[in-house]
Design a protein around this motif. Structure first.
Motif, short mmCIF file in Angstrom:
data_model
loop_
_atom_site.label_atom_id
_atom_site.label_comp_id
_atom_site.label_asym_id
_atom_site.label_seq_id
_atom_site.Cartn_x
_atom_site.Cartn_y
_atom_site.Cartn_z
N ARG A 136 0.85 -1.20 0.00
CA ARG A 136 0.00 0.00 0.00
C ARG A 136 0.89 1.25 0.00
N HIS A 137 1.96 1.20 0.79
CA HIS A 137 2.91 2.31 0.82
C HIS A 137 3.58 2.49 -0.55
N ASN A 138 3.96 1.36 -1.18
CA ASN A 138 4.58 1.44 -2.50
C ASN A 138 3.64 2.02 -3.54
N ARG A 139 2.36 1.65 -3.48
CA ARG A 139 1.39 2.17 -4.44
C ARG A 139 1.23 3.68 -4.29
N LYS A 140 1.26 4.17 -3.05
CA LYS A 140 1.16 5.61 -2.83
C LYS A 140 2.37 6.32 -3.43
N ARG A 141 3.55 5.75 -3.25
CA ARG A 141 4.76 6.33 -3.83
C ARG A 141 4.69 6.33 -5.35
N GLU A 142 4.22 5.21 -5.93
CA GLU A 142 4.11 5.12 -7.38
C GLU A 142 3.10 6.13 -7.91
N ALA A 143 1.99 6.27 -7.22
CA ALA A 143 0.97 7.24 -7.65
C ALA A 143 1.52 8.66 -7.59
N ALA A 144 2.29 8.96 -6.56
CA ALA A 144 2.86 10.30 -6.42
C ALA A 144 3.84 10.58 -7.55
N HIS A 145 4.66 9.59 -7.89
CA HIS A 145 5.61 9.77 -8.99
C HIS A 145 4.90 9.92 -10.32
N LEU A 146 3.87 9.13 -10.53
CA LEU A 146 3.11 9.23 -11.78
C LEU A 146 2.48 10.60 -11.91
N PRO A 151 2.86 15.10 -17.73
CA PRO A 151 2.86 16.46 -18.28
C PRO A 151 1.51 16.84 -18.88
N HIS A 152 0.99 17.99 -18.48
CA HIS A 152 -0.22 18.57 -19.07
C HIS A 152 -1.39 17.61 -19.05
N GLY A 153 -1.45 16.83 -17.97
CA GLY A 153 -2.61 15.95 -17.82
C GLY A 153 -2.52 14.65 -18.57
N LYS A 154 -1.39 14.44 -19.29
CA LYS A 154 -1.24 13.19 -20.02
C LYS A 154 -0.86 12.08 -19.04
N HIS A 155 -1.23 10.87 -19.39
CA HIS A 155 -0.95 9.73 -18.52
C HIS A 155 0.41 9.13 -18.84
N ALA A 156 1.12 8.72 -17.80
CA ALA A 156 2.41 8.06 -17.97
C ALA A 156 2.46 6.85 -17.07
N ARG A 157 3.28 5.90 -17.44
CA ARG A 157 3.44 4.71 -16.62
C ARG A 157 4.87 4.58 -16.17
N VAL A 158 5.04 4.18 -14.91
CA VAL A 158 6.39 3.92 -14.43
C VAL A 158 6.99 2.77 -15.22
N TYR A 280 4.04 -12.66 -12.88
CA TYR A 280 2.97 -12.01 -12.11
C TYR A 280 3.41 -10.66 -11.57
N ILE A 281 4.62 -10.58 -10.99
CA ILE A 281 5.03 -9.35 -10.33
C ILE A 281 5.44 -8.26 -11.32
N LYS A 282 5.52 -8.59 -12.62
CA LYS A 282 5.78 -7.55 -13.61
C LYS A 282 4.55 -6.67 -13.79
N LYS A 283 3.38 -7.21 -13.46
CA LYS A 283 2.15 -6.46 -13.63
C LYS A 283 1.38 -6.26 -12.33
N ASN A 284 1.80 -6.95 -11.27
CA ASN A 284 1.07 -6.90 -10.01
C ASN A 284 2.05 -6.77 -8.85
N ASP A 285 1.51 -6.49 -7.66
CA ASP A 285 2.36 -6.46 -6.48
C ASP A 285 2.09 -7.70 -5.63
N PHE A 286 2.56 -7.69 -4.37
CA PHE A 286 2.46 -8.88 -3.51
C PHE A 286 1.23 -8.85 -2.59
N THR A 287 0.32 -7.91 -2.81
CA THR A 287 -0.85 -7.79 -1.93
C THR A 287 -1.66 -9.08 -1.87
N ALA A 288 -1.87 -9.71 -3.03
CA ALA A 288 -2.68 -10.93 -3.07
C ALA A 288 -2.07 -12.03 -2.21
N PHE A 289 -0.76 -12.10 -2.18
CA PHE A 289 -0.09 -13.11 -1.35
C PHE A 289 -0.28 -12.78 0.13
#
Length: 311
Positions: A136-146, A151-158, A280-289
């Motif tokens: 959950r902490h990592n997702r917040k950090r990722e969202a903040a970086h994203l 730029p200018h409202g465009k979407h980017a992916r880490v 799996y972890i290339k697209k997901n995190d470890f929350t499910a585990f």
């Protein structure tokens, strides 16, 4: 008929070992449950040997899948790549030092006093919660970086494009196992010591330790696989030596069949499990585990609590 039945049991145990050894869900916790319903009709000494030696099958899967990366003598590598491989092995050795020291000194004590359903269930739940909170902490950090990099409202992916790579570098200081230095390796090795408590999960503790030390999920998982090679091979050799010293080399035909079946099954299933986890972890995190661990921990508490209550 008895040999066939025991061999089928060994196959089932090998499947469980191959899945749970690499996923951060505790192989010990699952083995305790399996042992309640599918108990091998062998001596206690052979059972102890079997449950350790089948891990060698799981380790062989790592060696096969990562043979090129782990081979410092590969003719396909140039001098710099060979030095990187030797460095990686050096980090693995450093990471194994804490577990080797603590494990040899205290393994029998922890096995005698903590190898029970209550400890396993508690460890499953506690580390399940840790996984959920950490991710959950990592997702917040990722969202903040994203948000900061959009730029200018465009979407980017880490991880997509140069800007994405820069964001991922900030999120994870150690992006690949080749970036692990000796201090990080030693810290992760200290987390591996936590696995001496049954139910913690060796892979779970080292993955959590890796991420807390700034490793990406991929780097943490791969380093966990590599750390297991000397630890589990050494432990399997130690158990084998103890067995031979006590009982000699003699094994019945049933025991040989059980051992071979368990090792081969663990090897094959481990290959599938490792490939699944890395994909799996290339697209997901470890929350499910983490969620699964909590559910399993509650189930263990419920089952053994009910059995104790019902006498």
């Amino acid at each position: 008929m008895d040999m066939i039945i025991e061999t089928l049991k060994a196959f089932l145990i090998g499947v469980v070992e191959g899945i749970t050894e690499w996923l951060p869900i505790s192989s010990t916790g699952h083995m305790i449950l399996v042992d309640e319903f599918v108990r091998l009709q062998v001596s206690d000494a052979f059972r102890d040997l079997f449950l350790v030696v089948i891990q060698i099958g799981a380790i062989l899967a790592v060696i096969i899948l990562y043979f090129h990366k782990l081979n410092p003598l590969s003719p396909k590598k140039d001098a710099a790549q060979k030095r990187e491989t030797w460095k990686l092995w050096g980090m693995v050795v450093i990471g194994c030092i804490p577990a080797a020291i603590i494990g040899i000194a205290f393994d029998d004590f922890f096995t005698e006093h903590f190898h029970n359903a209550w400890t396993v269930a508690t460890a499953l739940i506690v580390y399940g919660i840790v996984f959920i909170v950490l991710e959950r902490h990592n997702r917040k950090r990722e969202a903040a970086h994203l948000a900061a990099m959009t730029p200018h409202g465009k979407h980017a992916r880490v991880g997509s494009g140069t800007d994405g790579d820069d964001a991922e570098m900030e999120l994870f200081r150690v992006r690949t196992v080749d970036d692990i230095d000796w201090k990080t390796a030693l810290k992760i090795g200290c987390f591996q010591v936590l696995a001496i408590v049954p139910g913690t999960s060796r892979s779970g503790s080292t993955i959590i330790g890796g991420m807390l030390c700034g490793c990406s999920r991929t780097a943490a998982a791969e380093f966990t696989f590599f750390l297991a090679i000397p630890i589990m091979f050494g432990w399997g050799l130690l158990k084998t030596v103890k067995y031979v010293m006590e009982l000699g080399f003699s094994m019945s035909a049933t025991e040989i069949s059980v051992l071979v079946t368990g090792v081969v099954t663990a090897f094959v299933v481990s290959i599938v499990s490792i490939k699944f986890l890395m994909g799996y972890i290339k697209k997901n995190d470890f929350t499910a585990f983490g969620v699964y661990r909590i559910i399993l921990g509650v189930a263990v508490l419920g089952y053994f609590g009910a059995r104790l209550f019902l006498g």
